[in-house]
Motif scaffolding. Sequence first.
Motif, short mmCIF file in Angstrom:
data_model
loop_
_atom_site.label_atom_id
_atom_site.label_comp_id
_atom_site.label_asym_id
_atom_site.label_seq_id
_atom_site.Cartn_x
_atom_site.Cartn_y
_atom_site.Cartn_z
N LEU A 125 0.82 -1.22 0.00
CA LEU A 125 0.00 0.00 0.00
C LEU A 125 0.85 1.28 0.00
N PRO A 126 1.89 1.38 0.86
CA PRO A 126 2.71 2.60 0.80
C PRO A 126 3.38 2.79 -0.56
N ALA A 129 0.93 4.44 -2.83
CA ALA A 129 0.80 5.86 -2.48
C ALA A 129 2.01 6.64 -2.98
N ALA A 166 7.03 6.84 2.37
CA ALA A 166 6.29 5.63 1.99
C ALA A 166 7.24 4.59 1.39
N GLN A 262 1.34 0.14 8.50
CA GLN A 262 1.48 0.35 7.05
C GLN A 262 0.20 0.92 6.45
N THR A 263 -0.95 0.45 6.93
CA THR A 263 -2.22 0.94 6.39
C THR A 263 -2.45 2.39 6.79
N THR A 266 -0.31 4.67 4.73
CA THR A 266 -0.88 4.84 3.39
C THR A 266 -2.08 5.78 3.43
#
Lengths: 280, 67
Positions: A125-126, A129, A166, A262-263, A266
């Motif tokens: 996810l990062p 982004a 990120a 991590q979420t 993001t």
Amino acid sequence: MIEYLLSAMILGLLLHGIHRKVIARVQGRPGPPIWQELLHTLKFLFKETWIPKTASQGLYVGVVALALAIWSAALILLLTGGSLLLLFALYLIHKIIEHGTGLSSGSQYSKFGAIRSVISAASELPLLASVALLYLFTGSLMISDIEAYQVINGPLLIPAFPAAIALYMVILSKIHYGPFSIIEAKELVSGYWTEHFGVWRGLLNAAFGLKTFVLLYTFVMVFIGPIGLPLTLLAILILMITLSFVCAVTPMLSPYDSVSIQTVTTGLIAIYIIYLGVFA
Amino acid sequence: MKRLHIQLIAILSGIILILSSIGAYLGAISYAISALATIIIFPAFIISIGLLLSAGLKDGDIPFMGY
């Protein structure tokens, strides 16, 4: 081209050695010599090698070949200034390698590693982004265009700082002994690659050396720009040392905390992207 | 697999890798073809070299697969 691959592989393994050395020194231990990971890889190449009875033979060997192939492709992509999206795709294939390595042997430890690898998909996810934010700044996802943009406008590290954070987190999640390294946690012996030994382990180690070099090189190319080979190598080394410091002072997170952090990161970057896209 | 087969793969893949690199530098083949050949053949080269290194010199068969 093979010369680039072999050089990157050796440099990546040396970076792994430096990583272990820095972690050890921060923790007050002497640590192994920095060429230890190179010796480690060579040692495995000379060990007796076979395939466990419980393993899926094709997958067990195939993941090793795939790991070498995708990170070779990623390095060539970087050298030719190709698309960041393609690099992203290759990074996603690495997830298949983690699953495949864990599931191919039939061992319960490596299977748990493979299951955690599914959980740690949040580490992608990062990256998403980061890619989106870079596009917003440069208007292109070609690495050559991003480099050209930085030659004119200066390094993207400062203006696109959240994207750099990120990508830094992405690299941190793929580095050994890191806070997000839940797939190779010690409670699972060595996690997803516990049952890969001998040549298979040595070659996976070599492929992961290549992976480390490629990820760090990507960071330097995308956020600092073209600065010549010696300075690029120096920037890669400094980046590696900062990662090692983080790994040395941070305990390994639980799978739940790893995914949450991590979420959330993001999510924060997504809010920044929306702000830039709509208001700036 | 027999040692001979592995040796053959190692030598052939090594030659192709070197030729594709030289070919790309000299402009005889396109960079894309050279890159593709390298990506496909490099794992075969490295794995065969690894298997050769790990093989015992006393036995004919390497490595002992499917145990």
